[in-house]
Each structure stands twice: as C-alpha cells, then as structure tokens.
Design a protein around this motif. Structure first.
Motif, PDB file in Angstrom:
ATOM      1  N   ALA A  80       0.832  -1.039   0.088  1.00  0.00           N
ATOM      2  CA  ALA A  80      -0.105  -0.235   0.207  1.00  0.00           C
ATOM      3  C   ALA A  80       0.886   0.979  -0.086  1.00  0.00           C
ATOM      4  N   LEU A  81       0.535   2.125  -0.850  1.00  0.00           N
ATOM      5  CA  LEU A  81       1.128   3.472  -0.675  1.00  0.00           C
ATOM      6  C   LEU A  81       0.243   4.639  -0.014  1.00  0.00           C
ATOM      7  N   ASP A  82       0.761   5.598   0.372  1.00  0.00           N
ATOM      8  CA  ASP A  82       0.016   6.616   0.798  1.00  0.00           C
ATOM      9  C   ASP A  82       0.452   7.907   0.232  1.00  0.00           C
ATOM     10  N   GLY A  83      -0.080   8.297  -0.838  1.00  0.00           N
ATOM     11  CA  GLY A  83       0.292   9.360  -1.595  1.00  0.00           C
ATOM     12  C   GLY A  83       1.608   8.719  -2.495  1.00  0.00           C
ATOM     13  N   GLY A  84       2.653   9.262  -2.522  1.00  0.00           N
ATOM     14  CA  GLY A  84       4.099   8.622  -3.141  1.00  0.00           C
ATOM     15  C   GLY A  84       4.796   7.919  -2.326  1.00  0.00           C
ATOM     16  N   ASP A  85       4.473   7.588  -0.984  1.00  0.00           N
ATOM     17  CA  ASP A  85       5.269   6.968  -0.133  1.00  0.00           C
ATOM     18  C   ASP A  85       4.722   5.419   0.474  1.00  0.00           C
ATOM     19  N   GLY A 141       9.188  -5.628   0.814  1.00  0.00           N
ATOM     20  CA  GLY A 141      10.189  -6.692   0.461  1.00  0.00           C
ATOM     21  C   GLY A 141      10.383  -7.390  -0.615  1.00  0.00           C
ATOM     22  N   TRP A 142      11.407  -8.225  -0.953  1.00  0.00           N
ATOM     23  CA  TRP A 142      11.629  -8.597  -2.126  1.00  0.00           C
ATOM     24  C   TRP A 142      10.495  -9.358  -2.776  1.00  0.00           C
ATOM     25  N   TRP A 143       9.670  -9.711  -1.969  1.00  0.00           N
ATOM     26  CA  TRP A 143       8.489 -10.673  -2.495  1.00  0.00           C
ATOM     27  C   TRP A 143       7.471 -10.037  -3.086  1.00  0.00           C
ATOM     28  N   VAL A 144       7.189  -8.854  -2.877  1.00  0.00           N
ATOM     29  CA  VAL A 144       6.405  -7.663  -3.496  1.00  0.00           C
ATOM     30  C   VAL A 144       6.305  -7.252  -4.676  1.00  0.00           C
ATOM     31  N   ASP A 145       5.395  -7.339  -5.436  1.00  0.00           N
ATOM     32  CA  ASP A 145       5.606  -7.306  -6.884  1.00  0.00           C
ATOM     33  C   ASP A 145       5.025  -5.645  -7.198  1.00  0.00           C
ATOM     34  N   ALA A 146       4.177  -5.001  -6.497  1.00  0.00           N
ATOM     35  CA  ALA A 146       3.392  -3.870  -7.159  1.00  0.00           C
ATOM     36  C   ALA A 146       2.845  -3.267  -5.834  1.00  0.00           C
ATOM     37  N   CYS A 147       2.661  -1.928  -6.050  1.00  0.00           N
ATOM     38  CA  CYS A 147       2.037  -1.298  -4.850  1.00  0.00           C
ATOM     39  C   CYS A 147       0.947  -0.237  -5.393  1.00  0.00           C
ATOM     40  N   ASP A 195      -7.115   5.766   2.793  1.00  0.00           N
ATOM     41  CA  ASP A 195      -8.292   6.472   2.497  1.00  0.00           C
ATOM     42  C   ASP A 195      -8.736   6.314   1.197  1.00  0.00           C
ATOM     43  N   VAL A 196      -8.834   5.265   0.784  1.00  0.00           N
ATOM     44  CA  VAL A 196      -9.619   4.694  -0.513  1.00  0.00           C
ATOM     45  C   VAL A 196     -11.123   4.614  -0.023  1.00  0.00           C
ATOM     46  N   ALA A 197     -11.694   5.292  -1.522  1.00  0.00           N
ATOM     47  CA  ALA A 197     -13.308   5.472  -1.270  1.00  0.00           C
ATOM     48  C   ALA A 197     -13.729   4.259  -2.313  1.00  0.00           C
ATOM     49  N   SER A 198     -14.741   3.730  -1.588  1.00  0.00           N
ATOM     50  CA  SER A 198     -15.581   2.626  -2.507  1.00  0.00           C
ATOM     51  C   SER A 198     -17.002   2.261  -1.878  1.00  0.00           C
ATOM     52  N   SER A 199     -17.608   1.275  -2.660  1.00  0.00           N
ATOM     53  CA  SER A 199     -19.073   1.124  -2.147  1.00  0.00           C
ATOM     54  C   SER A 199     -19.160   0.229  -0.874  1.00  0.00           C
ATOM     55  N   TRP A 210     -11.540   3.763   3.369  1.00  0.00           N
ATOM     56  CA  TRP A 210     -11.186   2.489   4.389  1.00  0.00           C
ATOM     57  C   TRP A 210      -9.221   2.557   4.060  1.00  0.00           C
ATOM     58  N   SER A 211      -8.641   2.177   4.897  1.00  0.00           N
ATOM     59  CA  SER A 211      -7.256   1.947   4.580  1.00  0.00           C
ATOM     60  C   SER A 211      -6.743   0.475   4.764  1.00  0.00           C
ATOM     61  N   GLY A 212      -5.699   0.136   4.079  1.00  0.00           N
ATOM     62  CA  GLY A 212      -5.115  -1.165   4.347  1.00  0.00           C
ATOM     63  C   GLY A 212      -4.570  -1.728   2.794  1.00  0.00           C
ATOM     64  N   THR A 213      -3.810  -2.574   3.126  1.00  0.00           N
ATOM     65  CA  THR A 213      -3.339  -3.389   1.705  1.00  0.00           C
ATOM     66  C   THR A 213      -4.454  -4.038   1.177  1.00  0.00           C
ATOM     67  N   SER A 214      -5.423  -4.273   1.966  1.00  0.00           N
ATOM     68  CA  SER A 214      -6.555  -4.967   1.541  1.00  0.00           C
ATOM     69  C   SER A 214      -7.197  -4.255   0.156  1.00  0.00           C
TER      70      SER A 214
END
Length: 386
Positions: free
Chosen positions: A284-289, A297-303, A308-312, A329-333
């Motif tokens: 997960a990113l917060d803005g650009g960080d 880690g080495w095992w992460v492929d994307a971000c 503060d993601v908005a959704s249904s 809501w916030s989270g890598t979820s």
C-alpha cells in the motif's frame, strides 16, 4: 492505532480453536489447534503416519483435513515439519491450518476501521472488447446500487451474503462489508467485469487456510476466473509457503492471474499467499510513499494507493457510525483490488488475456520502487524514493 494485545485476546476468545505459535521468537503465527492439512493425493499416507493421534479425517474440496485428539497435545508445527521432510526431499504436502485475516487490520498491524463517506460516483462501463471475470475471495457481498441489478450478482446473491453483525451487539463487525468494499475497488478499475464472490472470512475478518483452499479448488472446478483477488493472508509458522496452498494456486493454471495483499504488519517478513511466486503481492502507498502500516520486501511485486480509499460499502445504522452505502478505508486489502481491477480492465478494453494484461500493467520499464514493486496508478517519477 488499536490495542494489539486486546485485539488478539478478542480473536482468541471468538475462535477458541485458534492458537498463537512462535517457533522463532518474535515471529508469531496463528493456527487452528489440532488440525493439519494435506494435499489430496498424500492424504492416505499422512493419515497412516498420524494414526495414533488422529481423531477424524475430513476430505474436502481440494484438501484433506486431519483432526488430532486434543489430549495427545501434538505440536502441529513439529508434526508437519516431520511429515514434509526437508530441503529437496519433501515427502508429503502438509501444513498446519493457518488462520488467514483480511487486511485492513491484523493483530500486529495498525490500519483503521471504515469511515462513512459521501456517495462515490458509480463506475460507468464502456463497450468492453472482452468478457472478464474477477473472483473475490472475501467476506461475501452485500447488495449495492453499483451491481445489485446485474445478472452476475443475482446468480450468487443468497450464497455469498455477508453477515454484518454476527455477535449481535448492534454494531458492524470489525471487517463487515470488507468484500463489498473490495468489489467496488475492482469495479472502479474494471466496470464491465463480472464478479464471482466466495465467502472465506467472517465479518470479524478471520478465516483459515482450509477455507481458502476449498474456495480456490471449487473455483478451478467450476470454470475458474481471469483474475482472483485475495485481500487476506497470514504469516506461516516457519516463514515458508504452505505446500498445500501453493499446489492449489498452481492448479488454477497459467491463464489465471492471482493478486493478493502484502499485509499490514509494517515488516518485510513474507506474507502468504502474496509471497508465493505465481501470485502478485501488492503493498500500500500513502500518496507517493509506502503507507506506514504496509508490508514490503523482495517478494512484493506492485503497490497502489491504500490510504483513505473510497468505495462501495454496506448500509447500516449503528451506535457509533451510520453508513449509507459508501466508506473510506485503509489497508493493503484495498491496494490489491486496485491492481486486480486494473489488470481486468486492461484485459477487457484491449481484448487480451489476463496474463498479458498483467505483464502490461506491471511492466518494470516504467520504474519500480525498492521493496514495493511497480507503482500502479502513479506515473514514473511521481512516487518519492523510499
């Protein structure tokens, strides 16, 4: 920030068959007591090997679950290590039945609860050049104006309905609406996608490896999906992948793209299934960080954006907050389905298969961030160095 110990105590109280194991100090995991999982073809041999402790055998879709007698006090971690063997000479595909948790929060992670939001504009589907199916293994789906009149939702509505208040305290459970929220994130990226929901975690955000395996095996047996989103996961007792889960993911085939969240413990410790080689792990990113809670880690492929993601979301009148179908809501979820949805959207719009779409979305030529992979949703150069 939540009281981590209090959260863990509540989890163990609600799930009395769960236990914390910590073979390596400082690296805990959660497992179901007295249960081991076995890949189907190894079930007979495993049952024979544990016969003196075995209470029952349960052959389920994609996996066999062996229950051990509680008075025997068998250490399931030591037992599975013994049965599996070591190194290149692994004998049996076995694993403890690890608990998996949705990832707006985990007992060692600080991500937050949902907050009511103003209505979010509904995704508008253009003319897709290809039909694309996204499977969402989560808490299920609640009706929502964005999709409640679609054929794909009507076909599965009753079997995937979310349980919003299982403890009947007149408040939403901690992760109630998680699947509905994830579905909205996918649809914002791929409005024409057909979603297939499977309920594998409860409204408290807790499920187990056996449930995920059953859902994946059932998905494969019933036609599969172009993209699978798993906004859940766990640390394993030995920080190695579960052989049973790994084989189930592999059985989906090379035409299916699996995306999973990297977890919220702010650590580089591998989080599964995101850390599996065939799976796209998303931080997960917060803005650009990097978001403060996000694993890396080495095992992460994307971000992707995870704060503060908005959704249904669900509609619910509670004592602490009233929700009218939308939330932030916030989270890598919620970073993971943004990537899963982007892949599905590219596949639909450009008439290519999901694997080709994933290669395009995760093209490292555009630049990648150390320990976070390709930033999806950010143009090259806009993400700050970490």
């Amino acid at each position: 920030m939540f009281d981590q110990q209090a959260r863990l105590e509540r989890l163990l109280e609600r799930h009395p068959d769960a236990a914390v194991v910590e073979p390596v100090p400082g690296r805990p995991a959660l497992v179901r007591r007295d249960q081991i999982l076995v890949a189907g073809h190894d079930a007979g041999a495993a049952e024979d090997a544990v016969r003196r402790w075995c209470d029952s055998r349960h052959d389920e879709e994609g996996v066999t679950r062996l229950r051990l007698r509680a008075p025997a006090k068998v250490d399931v971690c030591e037992l599975t290590v013994h049965l599996a063997g070591d190194g290149r000479h692994r004998r049996l595909a076995v694993s403890p039945n690890h608990l998996v948790l949705g990832q707006p929060m985990w007992w060692s992670g600080p991500a937050d609860l949902p907050r009511p939001s103003r209505p979010v504009p509904a995704p508008t589907a253009g003319r897709a050049r290809r039909d694309v199916t996204v499977a969402i293994l989560d808490t299920g789906l609640s009706p929502h104006p964005w999709y409640e009149d679609t054929e794909w939702f009507r076909e599965q509505r009753d079997e995937v309905a979310e349980d919003l208040d299982a403890d009947l305290d007149l408040e939403l459970d901690a992760q109630a609406g998680h699947g509905t929220f994830v579905a909205g994130v996918v649809l914002r990226q791929a409005p024409s996608a057909r979603l297939r929901a499977r309920r594998v975690i409860g409204g408290d955000g807790v499920g187990d490896e056996a449930g995920v395996i059953r859902a994946l095996a059932g998905l494969a047996a019933s036609g599969g999906a172009d993209v699978v989103n798993l906004s859940l996961g766990c640390h394993t007792f030995d920080d190695r992948p579960s052989a049973v889960l790994a084989r189930t993911v592999a059985a989906l085939g090379r035409r299916t793209v699996v995306v999973a969240c990297a977890g919220n413990a702010a650590t580089d410790r591998p989080f599964w299934p995101a850390a599996l080689k065939p799976v796209i792990g998303v931080a997960a990113l917060d803005g650009g960080d990097r978001a403060a809670f996000s694993n890396y880690g080495w095992w992460v492929d994307a971000c992707a954006q995870g704060v503060d993601v908005a959704s249904s979301y669900v509609s619910f009148d509670g004592r602490r907050a009233d929700f009218e179908g939308y939330a932030t809501w916030s989270g890598t979820s919620f970073a993971a389905p943004a990537v899963a949805g982007r892949i599905a959207g590219v596949a639909a719009d450009e008439d290519i298969d999901a694997v080709a779409a994933a290669d395009r979305v995760l093209d490292p030529a555009g630049g990648a961030l150390p320990d976070l992979g390709v930033a999806v949703g950010f143009e090259h150069g806009t993400a700050a160095k970490l």
